[in-house]
Design an enzyme around this catalytic site. Sequence first.
Site, PDB file in Angstrom:
ATOM      1  CB  CYS A   1      -0.945  -0.036   1.197  1.00 37.30           C
ATOM      2  SG  CYS A   1      -1.992   1.406   1.275  1.00 37.30           S
TER       3      CYS A   1
ATOM      4  CB  CYS B   1      -3.291   2.795  -1.641  1.00 35.66           C
ATOM      5  SG  CYS B   1      -3.356   1.115  -1.031  1.00 35.66           S
TER       6      CYS B   1
ATOM      7  CE  LYS C   1      -4.661   4.035  -6.515  1.00 35.70           C
ATOM      8  NZ  LYS C   1      -5.603   2.955  -6.180  1.00 35.70           N
TER       9      LYS C   1
ATOM     10  CE1 TYR D   1      -6.911  -0.929  -7.177  1.00 37.78           C
ATOM     11  CE2 TYR D   1      -7.613  -3.210  -7.328  1.00 37.78           C
ATOM     12  CZ  TYR D   1      -6.836  -2.242  -6.728  1.00 37.78           C
ATOM     13  OH  TYR D   1      -5.995  -2.560  -5.701  1.00 37.78           O
TER      14      TYR D   1
ATOM     15  CG  HIS E   1     -28.144  23.520  -4.265  1.00 40.57           C
ATOM     16  ND1 HIS E   1     -28.298  22.623  -5.308  1.00 40.57           N
ATOM     17  CD2 HIS E   1     -28.237  24.761  -4.799  1.00 40.57           C
ATOM     18  CE1 HIS E   1     -28.482  23.305  -6.413  1.00 40.57           C
ATOM     19  NE2 HIS E   1     -28.448  24.602  -6.147  1.00 40.57           N
TER      20      HIS E   1
ATOM     21  CD  GLU F   1     -27.789  19.454  -4.578  1.00 41.03           C
ATOM     22  OE1 GLU F   1     -28.696  19.769  -3.790  1.00 41.03           O
ATOM     23  OE2 GLU F   1     -27.263  20.256  -5.373  1.00 41.03           O
TER      24      GLU F   1
HETATM   25  C1  LIG Z   1      -0.960  -0.557  -7.842  1.00 41.90           C
HETATM   26  C2  LIG Z   1      -1.830  -0.873  -6.655  1.00 41.90           C
HETATM   27  C3  LIG Z   1      -2.752   0.044  -6.234  1.00 41.90           C
HETATM   28  C4  LIG Z   1      -3.557  -0.219  -5.137  1.00 41.90           C
HETATM   29  N1  LIG Z   1      -4.475   0.710  -4.751  1.00 41.90           N
HETATM   30  C5  LIG Z   1      -5.275   0.468  -3.704  1.00 41.90           C
HETATM   31  C6  LIG Z   1      -6.212   1.448  -3.274  1.00 41.90           C
HETATM   32  O1  LIG Z   1      -6.339   2.517  -3.861  1.00 41.90           O
HETATM   33  N2  LIG Z   1      -6.979   1.173  -2.191  1.00 41.90           N
HETATM   34  C7  LIG Z   1      -6.882  -0.025  -1.516  1.00 41.90           C
HETATM   35  O2  LIG Z   1      -7.591  -0.222  -0.530  1.00 41.90           O
HETATM   36  N3  LIG Z   1      -5.997  -0.965  -1.916  1.00 41.90           N
HETATM   37  C8  LIG Z   1      -5.196  -0.744  -2.973  1.00 41.90           C
HETATM   38  N4  LIG Z   1      -4.270  -1.692  -3.359  1.00 41.90           N
HETATM   39  C9  LIG Z   1      -4.239  -2.981  -2.627  1.00 41.90           C
HETATM   40  C10 LIG Z   1      -3.483  -2.840  -1.309  1.00 41.90           C
HETATM   41  O3  LIG Z   1      -2.195  -2.345  -1.547  1.00 41.90           O
HETATM   42  C11 LIG Z   1      -3.418  -4.205  -0.642  1.00 41.90           C
HETATM   43  O4  LIG Z   1      -4.713  -4.727  -0.520  1.00 41.90           O
HETATM   44  C12 LIG Z   1      -2.789  -4.127   0.731  1.00 41.90           C
HETATM   45  O5  LIG Z   1      -1.489  -3.602   0.683  1.00 41.90           O
HETATM   46  C13 LIG Z   1      -2.735  -5.544   1.339  1.00 41.90           C
HETATM   47  O6  LIG Z   1      -2.113  -5.501   2.579  1.00 41.90           O
HETATM   48  P1  LIG Z   1      -1.399  -6.796   3.157  1.00 41.90           P
HETATM   49  O7  LIG Z   1      -0.945  -6.418   4.523  1.00 41.90           O
HETATM   50  O8  LIG Z   1      -2.259  -7.965   2.993  1.00 41.90           O
HETATM   51  O9  LIG Z   1      -0.146  -7.071   2.198  1.00 41.90           O
HETATM   52  P2  LIG Z   1       1.067  -6.120   1.634  1.00 41.90           P
HETATM   53  O10 LIG Z   1       0.697  -4.723   1.776  1.00 41.90           O
HETATM   54  O11 LIG Z   1       1.346  -6.680   0.330  1.00 41.90           O
HETATM   55  O12 LIG Z   1       2.216  -6.428   2.682  1.00 41.90           O
HETATM   56  C14 LIG Z   1       2.814  -7.675   2.770  1.00 41.90           C
HETATM   57  C15 LIG Z   1       4.233  -7.481   3.267  1.00 41.90           C
HETATM   58  O13 LIG Z   1       4.770  -8.764   3.625  1.00 41.90           O
HETATM   59  C16 LIG Z   1       6.136  -8.792   3.263  1.00 41.90           C
HETATM   60  N5  LIG Z   1       6.525 -10.213   3.115  1.00 41.90           N
HETATM   61  C17 LIG Z   1       6.095 -11.101   2.213  1.00 41.90           C
HETATM   62  N6  LIG Z   1       6.650 -12.303   2.439  1.00 41.90           N
HETATM   63  C18 LIG Z   1       7.456 -12.163   3.522  1.00 41.90           C
HETATM   64  C19 LIG Z   1       8.290 -13.050   4.226  1.00 41.90           C
HETATM   65  N7  LIG Z   1       8.374 -14.328   3.913  1.00 41.90           N
HETATM   66  N8  LIG Z   1       9.013 -12.562   5.278  1.00 41.90           N
HETATM   67  C20 LIG Z   1       8.919 -11.242   5.624  1.00 41.90           C
HETATM   68  N9  LIG Z   1       8.138 -10.368   4.984  1.00 41.90           N
HETATM   69  C21 LIG Z   1       7.395 -10.820   3.951  1.00 41.90           C
HETATM   70  C22 LIG Z   1       6.143  -8.044   1.930  1.00 41.90           C
HETATM   71  O14 LIG Z   1       7.460  -7.587   1.653  1.00 41.90           O
HETATM   72  C23 LIG Z   1       5.173  -6.917   2.230  1.00 41.90           C
HETATM   73  O15 LIG Z   1       5.845  -5.795   2.746  1.00 41.90           O
HETATM   74  C24 LIG Z   1      -3.422  -1.448  -4.437  1.00 41.90           C
HETATM   75  C25 LIG Z   1      -2.475  -2.386  -4.850  1.00 41.90           C
HETATM   76  C26 LIG Z   1      -1.681  -2.102  -5.945  1.00 41.90           C
HETATM   77  C27 LIG Z   1      -0.660  -3.122  -6.378  1.00 41.90           C
END
Ligand SMILES: Cc1cc2nc3c(=O)[nH]c(=O)nc-3n(C[C@H](O)[C@H](O)[C@H](O)COP(=O)(O)OP(=O)(O)OC[C@H]3O[C@@H](n4cnc5c(N)ncnc54)[C@H](O)[C@@H]3O)c2cc1C
Length: 448
Positions: A42, A47, A50, A176, A436, A441
């Site tokens: 994110c 997010c 972006k 999206y 308004h 609205e």
């Molecule tokens: C281009 C783009 C735009 C987006 N825009 C939006 C938006 O506008 N609004 C919205 O709500 N969502 C948006 N999203 C989705 C949002 O980013 C994700 O839903 C959110 O980040 C998920 O959170 P998470 O904690 O599940 O995983 P992530 O945020 O992916 O975090 C997972 C973390 O785990 C770490 N990791 C993985 N494996 C290991 C391991 N074995 N050991 C240690 N660390 C590890 C990774 O390095 C990462 O830092 C977007 C995604 C993308 C790609």
Amino acid sequence: MPFDYDLFVIGTGPGGSATAKQAVFYGKRIAIAEQETIGGTCINRGCIPKKFIVYAADFALQNQVASNYGWDNVGGTFDWSRLIKAVQKQVEQRNNSYKQQFQKAGIELLRGRATFIDPHTVVVDERKVTAESIVIAVGGHPNKPNLPGIEYAITSREMFQLQQLPKRLAIVGGGYIGVEFSSMMNAFGVEVTMMDNDELILSGFDDDIRSSVQTGLIERGIKFLAETTAKEIKKTSQGLQLVLSGEVNSAINVDTILFATGRSPNTKDLCLENAGVEISETGAVVVDKYSRTTQANIFAVGDCTSRIPLTPVARSEGKAVANTIFGEAPTKLDYNYVTSAVFSRPEAATVGMSETKAREKFGDAIQIHRTEFEPLFESMTARNDQVMMKIVTDSKSRILGAHMVGENAADIIQSLAVAIKKGITKQDLDATIGIHPTTGEEFLLIED
Ligand SMILES: Cc1cc2nc3c(=O)[nH]c(=O)nc-3n(C[C@H](O)[C@H](O)[C@H](O)COP(=O)(O)OP(=O)(O)OC[C@H]3O[C@@H](n4cnc5c(N)ncnc54)[C@H](O)[C@@H]3O)c2cc1C
């Protein structure tokens, strides 16, 4: 033997961070592992960066119509690399802020990739740690299909690191992420061709959102190829050639090709088999309604479970899991009425059931209330931008879903969602006096 920690979290994205921070309220010993930059997808490559680029692109769109509002000589040149540097600075500030928050809360941060040795033991960068409960919050990564020349294509990840803007960009995938990039890049003057397997972009959204956004993008000059996908990429002396298959059976010449063809969970290298944690055929961690995996002391939240891959969902799942593990009673989320938005221009947002979903569930008993109009701002321009608002109700007039395309759609739907989740009817909207003149609205003025 006592465990090193009460809770060990893998991943510092919204899901993992929320889990760890919530567990702090229970006075627990907590550690969190991260293999990349702090904060997950994110804040680093999703997010947040972006949305900054969306803001930058909006200047270009406003400039196009500023003369209609009496302005002369607006515009000037746009420096992509300056924008990206400024965005990167913001990202770094957020990384540091996350680090400080962990420190302040007494959450130990371990840098490196975590892998399971057994259900209570994880190794991070050669350090073995044990924990009573473990939460997997490893997120996902963008898919790249296996086709000839795929090494020349990029994903959303690399879009944030482009050294310069391409002149011609092909985007494969009309979800999206593809739609948002097509909109931003088009505003910066990039020649964008987008394609989707389907006739309409934004699969899963209400059909009126799908067609209204698609029309809006095409009107802004984005070339859309329906029922078309990529077959092969060839490097040429002028850039890249993308060979297409499907409805359009030819090739296009571009400089950059973005694959926005979905995301997969980061579960491959976690050695989950050592911990007895099952994954689905698509690699998603299998969880129950409390986010508990097939191993009783291990939970999973966020994108790695392939439920609803959005930041607020991951965050809420994380909080709920910490409450389940350490609180008095297990906590589960209500996944009904999760709001979501597409930050393209035109913008789209949605809450609740699409017309198609509502019809599947309630048949012809549902009612559709829909309006389309030119927003006040656009009436002073030559653009043909329209706002679309749609409400789906059941036979008792209770609102099942609300969908919007147009300015401020995300903020408007977000506010409306609270009331809709509380069970309001169409008459409740009719009985509310609006502000308004606003676009919002009009939701209160849709005729029956
Ligand atoms: C281009 C783009 C735009 C987006 N825009 C939006 C938006 O506008 N609004 C919205 O709500 N969502 C948006 N999203 C989705 C949002 O980013 C994700 O839903 C959110 O980040 C998920 O959170 P998470 O904690 O599940 O995983 P992530 O945020 O992916 O975090 C997972 C973390 O785990 C770490 N990791 C993985 N494996 C290991 C391991 N074995 N050991 C240690 N660390 C590890 C990774 O390095 C990462 O830092 C977007 C995604 C993308 C790609």
